[in-house]
Design an enzyme around this catalytic site. Structure first.
Site, PDB file in Angstrom:
ATOM      1  N   TYR A 145       0.851  -1.191   0.000  1.00  0.00           N
ATOM      2  CA  TYR A 145       0.000   0.000   0.000  1.00  0.00           C
ATOM      3  C   TYR A 145       0.882   1.235   0.000  1.00  0.00           C
ATOM      4  O   TYR A 145       1.843   1.315   0.761  1.00  0.00           O
ATOM      5  CB  TYR A 145      -0.883   0.001   1.250  1.00  0.00           C
ATOM      6  N   ASP A 240       9.243   2.973   0.290  1.00  0.00           N
ATOM      7  CA  ASP A 240       8.150   3.628   0.990  1.00  0.00           C
ATOM      8  C   ASP A 240       8.282   3.267   2.468  1.00  0.00           C
ATOM      9  O   ASP A 240       7.877   2.193   2.890  1.00  0.00           O
ATOM     10  CB  ASP A 240       6.804   3.185   0.410  1.00  0.00           C
ATOM     11  N   LYS A 268       3.691   9.168   9.110  1.00  0.00           N
ATOM     12  CA  LYS A 268       3.459   8.578  10.427  1.00  0.00           C
ATOM     13  C   LYS A 268       4.438   9.119  11.499  1.00  0.00           C
ATOM     14  O   LYS A 268       4.282  10.253  11.918  1.00  0.00           O
ATOM     15  CB  LYS A 268       3.447   7.054  10.304  1.00  0.00           C
TER      16      LYS A 268
HETATM   17  C1  LIG Z   1       0.172   4.904   5.845  1.00  0.00           C
HETATM   18  C2  LIG Z   1       0.945   4.649   4.608  1.00  0.00           C
HETATM   19  C3  LIG Z   1       0.863   5.476   3.478  1.00  0.00           C
HETATM   20  C4  LIG Z   1      -0.116   6.606   3.374  1.00  0.00           C
HETATM   21  O1  LIG Z   1       0.116   7.600   4.318  1.00  0.00           O
HETATM   22  P1  LIG Z   1      -1.101   8.599   4.694  1.00  0.00           P
HETATM   23  O2  LIG Z   1      -0.484   9.548   5.647  1.00  0.00           O
HETATM   24  O3  LIG Z   1      -2.166   7.727   5.275  1.00  0.00           O
HETATM   25  O4  LIG Z   1      -1.528   9.237   3.423  1.00  0.00           O
HETATM   26  C5  LIG Z   1       1.700   5.217   2.407  1.00  0.00           C
HETATM   27  N1  LIG Z   1       2.566   4.196   2.447  1.00  0.00           N
HETATM   28  C6  LIG Z   1       2.677   3.385   3.496  1.00  0.00           C
HETATM   29  C7  LIG Z   1       3.680   2.286   3.487  1.00  0.00           C
HETATM   30  C8  LIG Z   1       1.852   3.567   4.608  1.00  0.00           C
HETATM   31  O5  LIG Z   1       1.933   2.730   5.644  1.00  0.00           O
END
Ligand SMILES: *Cc1c(COP(=O)(O)O)cnc(C)c1O
Length: 437
Positions: A145, A240, A268
């Site tokens: 994701y 990511d 995060k």
């Molecule tokens: C949470 C997350 C996102 C998206 O971040 P948001 O702040 O919710 O837009 C993208 N990549 C990874 C791996 C994530 O865990």
């Protein structure tokens, strides 16, 4: 039964005004059924709903709160920031401090740009990769994701897994056709994808610890090979690290694997619980970004001083306290006890973990070997079993993510006593499952 009438009423009202009653789909409890608890306060590991029920939180706002709710040091920093002003829309020194804190410690991040979410960070990093390589395609993995970027809503994470839909409506076929999706943990597929599309692949994006569709741990070898293949084809490597950054080590998975991604995305933890995202990497790439270069990316509230201050306080505390080995040890112990319980009560399960992340996978029968590394390997009984256990734990005051495909997070605020309560509640849950309740 816990009294939840206030949550029920708020949920009914909310559904009249807000799609599904929530502002992010998994919060609606669709994946586990029942009424989402409306939380009103939280401190340390405890979160309290509007009916006054207390829960020990293992969801932790989906990862940002590595020191727990309302950490006193972060609170004080944020209160100080509020007395100075909460948005300038100008150059300011706070984001510089955070940028230096990151770039001084993570040599592969030579320059960094702050945005407001992980999604925005990914969106900008992909645009940059396309511009810098002159190529259009992005390779992603089935089960990773990367936020709700159009081109990344192809075989993504838990919110979609729960809806049993591999894709999102509203993403044009043209956009989706620039995304090449490859299975995780499968070098042959990766190699053939590069044989077919190699010249068009601007970047490979990967969650180096896929943690949004369960915890689909990849092998070190897979990540190393992946980085080599990308390089050999002139494609950029994007880690990511929105979850793993500052979570699995201060330098995230790039530090733990020794792999040097060209670009990296954060979110995060970097905002300490406030809305922050960031992307960074090689200076020659980052200089493609406006105003230096032709890749446009902007934000009215980007590098918001309150959020920056929360990020600075969080990262400074992480550097000073270096809690990573302690967090990992605590997680290991908790997971070992969970495994023992599942054996004792004959509830077949594997507890997959990495650093302070863990995910229980429920199995059909005991003795399942190895770890689940792709979405397809998740046993079909898992979702129904998780749902039962989730509700039993919730009744006992343990708050896990309301989805069978989301991971749990340990924070430094989780103490031995909390883990004991968790294990007692899990024991009750397993007892109920055994009694067929
Ligand atoms: C949470 C997350 C996102 C998206 O971040 P948001 O702040 O919710 O837009 C993208 N990549 C990874 C791996 C994530 O865990």
């Amino acid at each position: 039964m816990m009294k939840i009438s206030k949550s029920e009423r708020l949920f009914e009202r909310s559904k009249q005004r807000v799609p599904g009653g929530v502002h992010s789909p998994v919060r609606a409890f669709r994946g586990v059924g029942g009424v989402p608890r409306f939380m009103q306060t939280a401190k340390g590991v405890e979160i309290q709903d509007v009916d006054g029920n207390q829960y020990i939180d293992y969801c932790m706002s989906w990862g940002p709160l590595i020191f727990g709710h309302q950490d006193p040091e972060i609170l004080e920093a944020v209160q100080g920031a509020l007395t100075r002003g909460w948005s300038y829309g100008t150059a300011e020194p706070y984001s510089l401090e955070l940028a230096e804190l990151i770039t001084d410690s993570l040599p592969w991040v030579q320059k960094v740009r702050f945005v407001n979410s992980g999604t925005e960070a990914v969106m900008a990093a992909l645009r940059l990769a396309r511009a810098a390589t002159g190529r259009n395609k992005i390779l992603k993995f089935d089960g990773c994701y990367h936020g709700h970027v159009d081109s990344m809503l192809v075989r993504a994470g838990s919110g979609l897994a729960d809806m049993a839909s591999p894709d999102s409506a509203g993403v044009s076929a043209t956009v989706a056709s620039d995304t090449v999706v490859v299975p995780l943990n499968d070098l042959d597929s990766l190699k053939s994808a590069f044989e077919i599309h190699g010249k068009d692949i601007a970047a490979v994006i990967v969650e180096p610890v896929p943690a949004n569709n369960g915890l689909l741990l990849q092998t070190h070898d897979f990540l190393i090979e992946l980085s080599k293949i990308a390089k050999a084809h002139g494609s950029l490597l994007i880690f990511d690290e929105v979850i793993t950054g500052f979570r699995v080590a201060f330098g995230g998975m790039a530090e733990r694997t020794g792999i040097r991604p060209d670009l990296v995305t954060f979110g995060k933890i970097i905002g300490g619980g406030f809305p922050v995202g960031a992307y960074g990497g090689r200076a020659d790439l980052m200089d493609w970004i406006a105003p230096n270069g032709p890749v446009y990316q902007a934000g009215t509230l980007s590098a918001n001083p309150v959020a920056m201050t929360a990020g600075i306080a969080t990262l400074k505390k992480l550097k000073r306290e270096n809690p990573y080995s302690l967090l990992e040890k605590n997680t290991e112990e908790l997971c070992a006890s969970m495994e023992t319980l599942s054996r004792d009560f004959n509830v077949p399960a594997r507890v997959q973990r990495f650093a302070s992340l863990f995910w229980v996978v429920f199995d059909e029968a005991p003795g399942a070997k190895g770890w689940v590394r792709t979405p397809g390997e998740t046993p079909s009984v898992h979702k129904a079993k998780y749902t039962e256990i989730f509700h039993s734990l919730l009744e006992s005051g343990i708050y896990l993510a309301p989805s069978a495909f989301e991971v749990s997070f340990l924070s430094t605020a989780h103490q031995a006593g909390h883990q004991e309560k968790f294990l007692e509640a899990l024991q009750r849950a397993y007892q109920e499952v055994k009694n067929g309740r």
